[in-house]
Each structure stands twice: as C-alpha cells, then as structure tokens.
Design a protein around this motif. Structure first.
Motif, PDB file in Angstrom:
ATOM      1  N   THR A   2       0.823  -1.216   0.000  1.00 22.02           N
ATOM      2  CA  THR A   2       0.000   0.000   0.000  1.00 22.02           C
ATOM      3  C   THR A   2       0.853   1.261   0.000  1.00 22.02           C
ATOM      4  OG1 THR A   2      -0.127  -0.022   2.427  1.00 22.02           O
ATOM      5  CG2 THR A   2      -1.871  -1.182   1.209  1.00 22.02           C
ATOM      6  N   ARG A   3       2.169   1.105  -0.002  1.00 22.08           N
ATOM      7  CA  ARG A   3       3.069   2.249   0.022  1.00 22.08           C
ATOM      8  C   ARG A   3       4.062   2.193  -1.130  1.00 22.08           C
ATOM      9  NH1 ARG A   3       2.058   5.111   4.270  1.00 22.08           N
ATOM     10  NH2 ARG A   3       3.851   6.457   3.862  1.00 22.08           N
ATOM     11  N   GLY A   4       3.629   1.657  -2.247  1.00 23.36           N
ATOM     12  CA  GLY A   4       4.453   1.632  -3.434  1.00 23.36           C
ATOM     13  C   GLY A   4       5.728   0.830  -3.251  1.00 23.36           C
ATOM     14  N   PHE A   5       6.800   1.299  -3.859  1.00 20.51           N
ATOM     15  CA  PHE A   5       8.066   0.581  -3.813  1.00 20.51           C
ATOM     16  C   PHE A   5       8.595   0.457  -2.389  1.00 20.51           C
ATOM     17  CE2 PHE A   5      12.743   0.442  -4.183  1.00 20.51           C
ATOM     18  CZ  PHE A   5      12.881  -0.681  -4.983  1.00 20.51           C
ATOM     19  N   TYR A   6       8.388   1.479  -1.574  1.00 17.20           N
ATOM     20  CA  TYR A   6       8.910   1.467  -0.206  1.00 17.20           C
ATOM     21  C   TYR A   6       8.225   0.406   0.661  1.00 17.20           C
ATOM     22  CZ  TYR A   6      11.884   5.589  -0.641  1.00 17.20           C
ATOM     23  OH  TYR A   6      12.879   6.456  -0.992  1.00 17.20           O
ATOM     24  N   GLY A   7       7.030   0.031   0.320  1.00 14.60           N
ATOM     25  CA  GLY A   7       6.330  -0.995   1.077  1.00 14.60           C
ATOM     26  C   GLY A   7       6.487  -2.387   0.499  1.00 14.60           C
ATOM     27  N   ALA A   8       7.248  -2.515  -0.587  1.00 14.76           N
ATOM     28  CA  ALA A   8       7.442  -3.814  -1.227  1.00 14.76           C
ATOM     29  C   ALA A   8       8.351  -4.699  -0.389  1.00 14.76           C
ATOM     30  CB  ALA A   8       8.035  -3.619  -2.625  1.00 14.76           C
ATOM     31  N   ALA A   9       8.289  -6.005  -0.651  1.00 11.14           N
ATOM     32  CA  ALA A   9       9.169  -6.967   0.015  1.00 11.14           C
ATOM     33  C   ALA A   9      10.412  -7.169  -0.839  1.00 11.14           C
ATOM     34  CB  ALA A   9       8.450  -8.293   0.217  1.00 11.14           C
ATOM     35  N   VAL A  10      11.565  -7.273  -0.191  1.00 10.11           N
ATOM     36  CA  VAL A  10      12.825  -7.422  -0.910  1.00 10.11           C
ATOM     37  C   VAL A  10      13.680  -8.467  -0.201  1.00 10.11           C
ATOM     38  CG1 VAL A  10      13.882  -5.519   0.391  1.00 10.11           C
ATOM     39  CG2 VAL A  10      14.840  -6.193  -1.824  1.00 10.11           C
ATOM     40  N   CYS A  11      14.405  -9.249  -0.984  1.00 11.00           N
ATOM     41  CA  CYS A  11      15.331 -10.223  -0.430  1.00 11.00           C
ATOM     42  C   CYS A  11      16.399 -10.527  -1.473  1.00 11.00           C
ATOM     43  CB  CYS A  11      14.613 -11.503   0.000  1.00 11.00           C
ATOM     44  SG  CYS A  11      13.779 -12.359  -1.351  1.00 11.00           S
ATOM     45  N   LEU A  12      17.442 -11.208  -1.063  1.00  8.01           N
ATOM     46  CA  LEU A  12      18.498 -11.605  -1.986  1.00  8.01           C
ATOM     47  C   LEU A  12      17.964 -12.600  -3.004  1.00  8.01           C
ATOM     48  CD1 LEU A  12      21.487 -12.041   0.483  1.00  8.01           C
ATOM     49  CD2 LEU A  12      21.241 -10.249  -1.248  1.00  8.01           C
ATOM     50  N   ALA A  13      18.444 -12.505  -4.224  1.00  6.23           N
ATOM     51  CA  ALA A  13      17.972 -13.372  -5.304  1.00  6.23           C
ATOM     52  C   ALA A  13      18.973 -14.484  -5.548  1.00  6.23           C
ATOM     53  CB  ALA A  13      17.759 -12.559  -6.581  1.00  6.23           C
ATOM     54  N   TRP A  14      19.053 -15.446  -4.629  1.00 11.93           N
ATOM     55  CA  TRP A  14      19.980 -16.555  -4.816  1.00 11.93           C
ATOM     56  C   TRP A  14      19.485 -17.543  -5.854  1.00 11.93           C
ATOM     57  CZ3 TRP A  14      24.601 -15.890  -3.142  1.00 11.93           C
ATOM     58  CH2 TRP A  14      24.854 -15.171  -1.978  1.00 11.93           C
ATOM     59  N   THR A  15      18.175 -17.743  -5.924  1.00  8.12           N
ATOM     60  CA  THR A  15      17.627 -18.739  -6.840  1.00  8.12           C
ATOM     61  C   THR A  15      16.668 -18.078  -7.800  1.00  8.12           C
ATOM     62  OG1 THR A  15      15.828 -19.253  -5.314  1.00  8.12           O
ATOM     63  CG2 THR A  15      17.839 -20.573  -5.134  1.00  8.12           C
ATOM     64  N   ALA A  16      16.265 -18.806  -8.816  1.00  7.58           N
ATOM     65  CA  ALA A  16      15.364 -18.267  -9.826  1.00  7.58           C
ATOM     66  C   ALA A  16      13.985 -18.026  -9.244  1.00  7.58           C
ATOM     67  CB  ALA A  16      15.261 -19.239 -11.007  1.00  7.58           C
ATOM     68  N   ALA A  17      13.249 -17.146  -9.876  1.00  8.99           N
ATOM     69  CA  ALA A  17      11.892 -16.838  -9.429  1.00  8.99           C
ATOM     70  C   ALA A  17      10.987 -18.043  -9.604  1.00  8.99           C
ATOM     71  CB  ALA A  17      11.341 -15.657 -10.231  1.00  8.99           C
ATOM     72  N   PRO A  18      10.029 -18.248  -8.694  1.00  9.34           N
ATOM     73  CA  PRO A  18       9.126 -19.378  -8.820  1.00  9.34           C
ATOM     74  C   PRO A  18       8.226 -19.286 -10.042  1.00  9.34           C
ATOM     75  CG  PRO A  18       8.450 -17.939  -7.021  1.00  9.34           C
ATOM     76  CD  PRO A  18       9.805 -17.480  -7.470  1.00  9.34           C
ATOM     77  N   SER A  19       7.959 -18.086 -10.505  1.00 14.15           N
ATOM     78  CA  SER A  19       7.148 -17.920 -11.700  1.00 14.15           C
ATOM     79  C   SER A  19       7.608 -16.677 -12.430  1.00 14.15           C
ATOM     80  CB  SER A  19       5.663 -17.796 -11.331  1.00 14.15           C
ATOM     81  OG  SER A  19       5.448 -16.688 -10.487  1.00 14.15           O
ATOM     82  N   PRO A  20       7.647 -16.712 -13.772  1.00 14.59           N
ATOM     83  CA  PRO A  20       8.155 -15.569 -14.536  1.00 14.59           C
ATOM     84  C   PRO A  20       7.332 -14.324 -14.276  1.00 14.59           C
ATOM     85  CG  PRO A  20       7.942 -17.532 -15.923  1.00 14.59           C
ATOM     86  CD  PRO A  20       7.271 -17.837 -14.632  1.00 14.59           C
ATOM     87  N   GLY A  21       8.034 -13.207 -14.100  1.00 16.89           N
ATOM     88  CA  GLY A  21       7.365 -11.917 -14.004  1.00 16.89           C
ATOM     89  C   GLY A  21       6.821 -11.583 -12.646  1.00 16.89           C
ATOM     90  N   ARG A  22       6.884 -12.542 -11.700  1.00 22.99           N
ATOM     91  CA  ARG A  22       6.320 -12.206 -10.389  1.00 22.99           C
ATOM     92  C   ARG A  22       7.178 -11.195  -9.661  1.00 22.99           C
ATOM     93  NH1 ARG A  22       4.648 -16.001  -5.226  1.00 22.99           N
ATOM     94  NH2 ARG A  22       4.171 -14.249  -3.874  1.00 22.99           N
ATOM     95  N   PHE A  23       8.506 -11.380  -9.742  1.00 28.78           N
ATOM     96  CA  PHE A  23       9.410 -10.491  -9.048  1.00 28.78           C
ATOM     97  C   PHE A  23      10.114  -9.602 -10.041  1.00 28.78           C
ATOM     98  CE2 PHE A  23       9.194 -14.258  -6.308  1.00 28.78           C
ATOM     99  CZ  PHE A  23       8.721 -13.660  -5.159  1.00 28.78           C
ATOM    100  N   MET A  24      10.433  -8.417  -9.602  1.00 29.44           N
ATOM    101  CA  MET A  24      11.145  -7.476 -10.445  1.00 29.44           C
ATOM    102  C   MET A  24      12.597  -7.913 -10.595  1.00 29.44           C
ATOM    103  SD  MET A  24      11.921  -3.458  -9.679  1.00 29.44           S
ATOM    104  CE  MET A  24      10.215  -3.143  -9.354  1.00 29.44           C
TER     105      MET A  24
END
Length: 380
Positions: free
Chosen positions: A306-328
C-alpha cells in the motif's frame, strides 16, 4: 549578512536560530509516543514523554545564542550537487531541474505525479532565485556566512558557492560542523547528517569556530569544483576527507549487507543502510535497490504493497523466481548461488512474499525531497 546553507532542514533551523531561546521562538515539532507492541500508549507514558521533551527544550533555551538578522537573510542552495550531471549551468530548463522532478515523482505514494512535478518546479525556481540573490548581495559587498558540513551535498555545495563568490569583493566566512561537539552540559554529540540535525538553539554556540575564507582559499575551492565538473562522475562522495567522483554503485555494498534471504520491506532495508551512511538520502538508495532488482541480484515483490516501492518486500535473489514476471528483475537460469553449491545442491529457500516482511520501523515515504532534505522546521 547572508546566511547560506545547502539543504532545507538547515535553512529552517537557521531561521529559528535567529531569534531562539528565552522568550523567542521555539522549535516546532510533533511528539510521537508509541509502544513496542503497537498498542496505544498509556496516559502515564504520554505524560512522561512530554516531560522529557519539555526538559530538553528548557536545557536548549538556557544555552541558546540567537544569531539575529531576518529570516529573508537565510538562503538555501539545496541543489543536491553530489548527484548527477553538474556540467550544465543553472537554468530554468536543464538536467538539474529534471533531477528535481525525479526526487518528487520517482516513488509516488498517492499517484499524484502532476502535483509532485509542480512542487518540484516550485522548489527549482526557489533555488534559482536564491542563487541570483546570493550573487547580487555579495556583489554589493554584503558579508556571506556559509554553514557547511562533510556530507556529500554540503561539501559539494561549499565548493560550488566558492565558485560563485570567488570573483566578488564580499567578505566570506565559514562555519563548519565539527566531527563531534561537547555541549555546555558536558555531553558529547555527533551529527551524521549535517547541519539539518542541529537544534536551532545550538547554531549560535558554533560561531566561535567561524573562519574567514580569503580570496586564495575561495579560488582553491573553486578550482576543486571545476575539477569535479570536468570529471562529472555519476556521484560525488567524501572519501577520507576528500570530495571525489565515484561510480553509481558506490553505496551498493552497504545495501547488500542489509539484505538477507528473508524478505523484509524496502523501507526497512533503506533505514538500516541510512544509519551507516553520512548525508546520503533514501531516494538514491531506493534507486539503487531498484537497479539491483533489474539486474537480478535482488528480488522485489510489490504485490499487496500500500506504500508503493517502499512498502514492497525485498530479499536476496539466490535462486530463480518461482514464476516468470512475479518479481522485479529475476534471472531465469543463471541464478546466483552461495559458494560450494552446484545445480544439484541448491538449498530450498522461501519466495519473497509481501505477507511476511521482517519487522521493524523503517522509512515511511520516499521520493518527496532531495536526499539531504530531512525534517524542515517552521519559521515565522
């Protein structure tokens, strides 16, 4: 006398410092009182907090040294010169005006981009007017007192101001923010984000450290500014006391140290990084996080925020995304792995979800002001 500073927080504090202490004006602020469990604090807790605030204000009033003069004597060249292209001259249209717009519109919270752009244009016109007034008053022989610090914008602002004043006859003095300071009550304080952190009542206590910037010194500082302009690096930083150009990913290692495999809010990561960096703003770090996501080194999920990019969840990208396009910014097959882990030895890691961010209070908004613009004080 012209009082010159380089961010809006310092400008507001300087205006308050002119007539503070005793029966003069006091700092204006809001007291927030919350409990660790998120519950409404008790009346006793609120009263205790108010007593502490009043005691602090009484202490400041006892030691206050008013600067005098008028609020119109305080000029701010808040140009954020540690960022972006600095070769173009100040003008109504140019790269710095575009940068001002980015400060306001890159990470909107309410979708009001047009209003934010208009606010940025108003700020830009105010800075241009301040630069013209500075030149005119200095050319007329009026003394200029500069309040500078070792933040990237403060150090660049000082050198830019020297270039504006070097050929004029005005007397120029400099009040530098010390690395640490012993208060009249014996406590030792340090400021990490420049003059904008200093109480208005304390500005006058630093006047004893003012030094005159002679013509040769102004020319030396102006030459340093010319060197920075010729270099025109993406960023400028203070490294071992020297202002120098650096690459745009200069602060990325600090951001990486704040990231983990466990999802947390972008605002929390920025808050952790900001306490480790002197005079660097959240806007720049947010842009770097976004660039790291686009490069695939971190994962960002804005779903449900609800707060745009600042409210998004972020973590290290060690592995591939579970589904294409879900994560930036995800990589599909060439994902990063810790040392010693081959394709058949990957550890299972949870996806980055907005529903399970790490706790802790972080930044609540972003992109509204240039990086060195923190709290602004009212003036009258």
């Amino acid at each position: 006398m012209v009082e010159l500073c380089f961010n809006q927080s310092a400008q507001g504090a300087l205006k308050m410092a002119q007539h503070c202490g005793g029966k003069g004006r006091h700092s204006v602020g809001i007291v927030f009182c919350t409990s660790e469990d998120g519950e409404k604090p008790s009346r006793r807790a609120v009263r205790a907090r108010l007593r502490k605030v009043r005691a602090e204000q009484d202490r400041l009033d006892r030691y206050a040294v008013p600067l005098g003069n008028k609020s119109s004597d305080v000029l701010c060249l808040g140009l954020a010169l540690s960022l972006g292209d600095i070769t173009a001259p100040l003008a109504e249209d140019g790269p710095r005006r575009a940068l001002f717009r980015q400060f306001h519109t890159d990470f909107p919270l309410d979708g009001a981009e047009a209003e934010r752009a208009a606010e940025a244009d108003a700020d830009w016109r105010e800075v241009l007017a301040a630069a013209e007034e500075l030149r005119a008053r200095a050319a007329a022989g009026e003394e200029v007192r500069i309040w500078a610090d070792d933040t990237p914008d403060g150090a660049c602002g000082l050198r830019h101001a020297a270039a504006l004043l070097a050929g004029l006859d005005a007397r120029v003095t400099l009040v530098s923010l010390p690395r640490w300071w012993e208060r009249p009550d014996g406590a030792v304080v340090r400021w990490e984000r420049g003059w904008g952190e200093v109480h208005p009542e304390e500005f006058g206590l630093h006047l004893g450290g003012a030094e005159e910037l002679t013509r040769p010194v102004l020319r030396m500082l102006a030459l340093e500014w010319e060197r920075l302009r010729e270099e025109n690096a993406p960023l400028r930083a203070v490294v071992n006391g020297r202002v120098m150009g650096v690459s745009e990913d200069f602060y990325d290692p600090v951001l990486r140290r704040c990231l983990t495999e466990k999802p947390q809010k972008v605002a929390n990561v920025l808050g952790q990084a900001l306490v480790q960096l002197s005079g660097v703003g959240d806007w720049l770090l947010a842009r770097r996080l976004r660039a790291m996501a686009e490069a695939g080194t971190v994962r960002v999920d804005e779903a449900g925020s609800t707060r745009g990019f600042y409210g998004a969840a972020v973590c290290l990208a060690w592995t591939a995304a579970p589904s294409p396009g879900r994560f930036m910014g995800m990589r599909s097959s060439t994902s990063l792995r810790p040392p010693g882990e081959g394709p058949g030895r990957q550890r299972a890691r949870p996806p980055c979800r907005t529903g399970s961010p790490a706790g802790g209070a972080g930044l609540q908004s972003g992109g509204r002001r240039p990086p060195t613009r923190g709290r602004c004080r009212a003036s009258g």
